[in-house]
Every structure is written in C-alpha cells, then in structure tokens.
Write an enzyme that holds these catalytic residues in place. Structure first.
Site, PDB file in Angstrom:
ATOM      1  N   CYS A  43      35.662   0.419  28.749  1.00 55.14           N
ATOM      2  CA  CYS A  43      34.526   1.307  29.020  1.00 55.14           C
ATOM      3  C   CYS A  43      33.760   0.932  30.299  1.00 55.14           C
ATOM      4  CB  CYS A  43      33.586   1.341  27.814  1.00 55.14           C
ATOM      5  SG  CYS A  43      33.240  -0.265  27.121  1.00 55.14           S
ATOM      6  N   HIS A  87      26.159   1.848  28.810  1.00 57.18           N
ATOM      7  CA  HIS A  87      26.240   0.667  29.670  1.00 57.18           C
ATOM      8  C   HIS A  87      25.701   1.010  31.058  1.00 57.18           C
ATOM      9  CE1 HIS A  87      28.595  -1.065  26.581  1.00 57.18           C
ATOM     10  NE2 HIS A  87      29.791  -1.094  27.140  1.00 57.18           N
TER      11      HIS A  87
END
Ligand code: NAP
Length: 353
Positions: A136, A249
């Site tokens: 990711c 994130h």
C-alpha cells in the site's frame, strides 16, 4: 507466460478474507461500482463461517474457505494474508480462476505482474493466473511519482511514511481505538496486535527489521518500485513509521532528478491532469494532504510541492492516500477491470484475425 482464459461477461467473483479490513472494503467497491458479477462469494476462515456481511442491499453468508470454494469462480480477490494466499494459489489457478492478491506472497515472482493501473496497466496482460497488488505505501508513492517521470529520469527518492493503524488489519484499528479510550481514562493499555503502544505514540513499522537495519516495509518500497517502474537501478531509501491515525497513509517524498528539476508550475499542471490524483496545495490556507481528507476517497492527495533548498535537482512533496482503498481494495478491483479490458481486446483481435 500466458493465461488463455477469456473472462465471461458476468464473472463469478470470490472475495477471500471478506471479513477483514480490506475484504469489507472490497465488497463495498464491488457494490458501489456495480461490477457486473454473476455472483459474489464471501470467504474467510472457519472462525467467520456463517457470519453475514452486507452486500447490495442484502447480505452474503460468509463461507469457510477450502480448496473446493473456487470451483466455478472466475476472479478471486485475495486479502487474507501471505500464508493463506500461498496455501490456496494452486486451488485457485487449478480451478481456472485468476487470483488478484493483496498480500506480499508473490510480488517478486518473475511471472507475477505487480500492477498499479495508472502506472503500469499493460503489465496485467501477461500472467500465469496470479496478479499481485503492490504494497500500500508503494502504491501511494508511485501514484505521486508517475506524473514526474515525464520530466526526465529520477535519480533518487527519499521517502518517510506516516502509516495508519488500519494498515495492519481490522484488529489493529480496534487496538488504536481501545488504547486511546484507555489512555484517556488513565487505565492500563491493552496491547495485542502492535509491539508498542499505538495511542499517543509512533514507532518503526511493525515488520521484521533486517540485518541492514531496514524493516520489511521499507524494503518492499524499494524492490516493488523497481519492479513496477522497470528500473533495477532506481534508488529509494524509505523510513516507515506507524502513527496513531485510524486510516490513510501519508508520505513525505523527496525526489531527485538525474538532470534539471521541472518548474513548479509544470509539476502542478501534471498533477492536475493525472488520473487518480487530487492536488491539495494551498499555501495561504496552510492546507495540504491530510489522512482525514483522504479517507474514503479513490484519489491519492498530493501537495506541499516545493523546491528542495538543499539540492537544486530535487523537489519535496507530501501525499496522503486511503491505503485500504487505493492501497488495496480499489487497486485490486481496478486490476480486475484492467485485465478484463485487456483480454476483451485480445479476444476481439483473435476473433477478427
Ligand atoms: P485483517 O483485517 O486481519 O483480515 C484478514 C482476513 O483474512 C479476515 O477476513 C480473515 O478471516 C481472513 N483469514 C485469515 N486466515 C484465514 C484462513 N486461514 N482462511 C481464510 N481466510 C482467512 O487483514 P487486512 O488488513 O484486511 O489484510 C489482509 C491482506 O491484505 C494482508 O495480506 C495485508 O498485508 C494486505 N493488505 C492490507 C492493507 C490494509 O490497509 N489493511 C493494505 C494493503 C494490503 P476471519 O475473520 O475468519 O479471521
């Protein structure tokens, strides 16, 4: 390398890990985008068999995943961890299904394409039954880097991550909520998932630290970026940190070009025109990418674009992206779509030739 299956117009889709952080989102993505699935099957471990998960206004009953689960399945979207993906690979491909895998199990295998559709969609064309979704943090990094490649070769990337608790799964997200409540009440912290307290703290990413001092997440960012960009010499140094954010994130990115760096106006224009990105760059209002604004969005937010005062060939920027969506479920879905599009093209070409 080749896989000659032609996808039916209404494929049968299995979601493996349907009760987890990514699997739940995968079901939502299939539902919201109205994927033309003939049938969607929700699979998890024996622990979850019989549970119900919402889908298209109704519910799917979760089934225990066994090798027999893949009979009649065309696409298997896997997010159940690397060990589970390895254990079921043969059952999935043996049943003639394509496995789109969110784990790290096969990402570095030569015949497994590692795909971010906005970056290297073509790679999805040739595989042997497995296509991997990159890590990711790597997806978010490369979404921000891709528009810069038009300005010339990149010499080096320095990236620091601020990674949400949910990146470690549904239980980790719950641990952040529980610990925050406990900390505010002055109670001892319940610690079951992370190696250190996550509430009101941050720490080196909770993956194994190798002999050279880099953790596994940092190594993934280097090796996966090289594979996706087809650049074995690409230099990437990463520092991956887990922060007490629930979801999405963020990354601070320094990009050094081989030659002259582009002008800021050119970079801003490139970001404005790039699919899958949203420019958030308001210096006056001090408004730049934030995880809270990336949550639930398909796009990766990019901003804080500035010339690096310490290096005349480098730029600094900041990105935030929903790592459960673009970092996992949405990217996996886009890979499935891309693969169907590419094979439809080949099927049409072979029919007409
Ligand atoms: P999670 O919340 O812990 O969910 C794990 C899922 O896998 C659950 O549905 C679990 O089912 C299922 N599962 C576990 N063991 C199984 C088994 N033996 N057979 C069948 N199903 C099994 O984890 P996650 O965060 O969704 O992550 C899943 C995968 O995606 C991991 O490989 C992870 O690295 C990757 N990934 C995660 C993210 C993220 O942001 N979270 C991003 C990119 C990639 P039960 O409910 O029955 O236990």
């Amino acid at each position: 390398m080749g896989w000659d299956k032609v996808m039916p117009s209404r494929p049968v889709v299995a979601v493996a890990g349907a009760t987890g952080a990514v699997g739940v989102e995968m079901l939502k993505v299939l539902e919201q985008r109205d994927f033309p699935a003939d049938r969607v099957i929700a699979l998890a471990s024996a622990r979850s068999a019989g549970k119900r998960v919402p889908f298209r206004g109704g519910e799917l009953v979760v089934e225990e995943m066994t090798p027999a689960s893949f009979s009649g399945v065309d696409i298997a979207l896997f997010s159940a961890g690397a060990g589970v993906s390895k254990a079921f690979r043969d059952a999935v491909t043996g049943a003639g299904a394509v496995m789109i895998d969110n784990s790290s199990a096969f990402r570095q295998e030569a015949d497994v394409p590692l795909v971010v559709p906005e970056v290297n969609a073509e790679a999805a064309r040739r595989h042997n039954g497995v296509i991997a979704n990159p890590n990711c943090s790597t997806i978010i990094l490369l979404m921000a880097i891709k528009p810069l490649l038009q300005f010339g070769p990149i010499r080096r990337i320095v990236v620091s991550t601020y990674q949400a608790a949910s990146g470690a799964g549904a239980r980790a997200m719950q641990e952040l909520l529980d610990q925050t409540r406990e900390a505010l009440l002055g109670s001892p912290l319940t610690q079951q998932v992370f190696p250190h307290p996550i509430a009101f703290n941050l720490f080196c990413h909770n993956s194994r630290v190798e002999a050279d001092g880099y953790n596994e997440e940092e190594r993934k960012m280097l090796y996966e970026s090289r594979k996706i960009l087809h650049d074995d010499g690409l230099r990437v140094t990463a520092t991956c940190v887990r922060v007490p954010v629930l979801r999405s994130h963020s990354e601070s990115i320094n990009v050094e070009f081989e030659n002259e760096r582009p002008r800021l106006e050119e970079v801003i224009k490139a970001y404005r025109e790039s699919p899958g990105l949203l420019l958030v760059d308001d210096r006056e209002a001090n408004h730049f990418p934030m995880p809270i604004e990336a949550n639930g969005r398909d796009e990766v937010l990019v901003g804080r674009i500035r010339e690096d005062v310490s290096n005349e060939r480098a730029l600094d920027l900041f990105a935030s992206g929903d790592q459960i969506l673009k970092g996992a479920a949405l990217n996996g879905y886009q890979i499935a779509q891309e693969w169907i599009r590419l094979t439809e093209g080949s099927a049409a070409a072979s029919t007409s030739s």
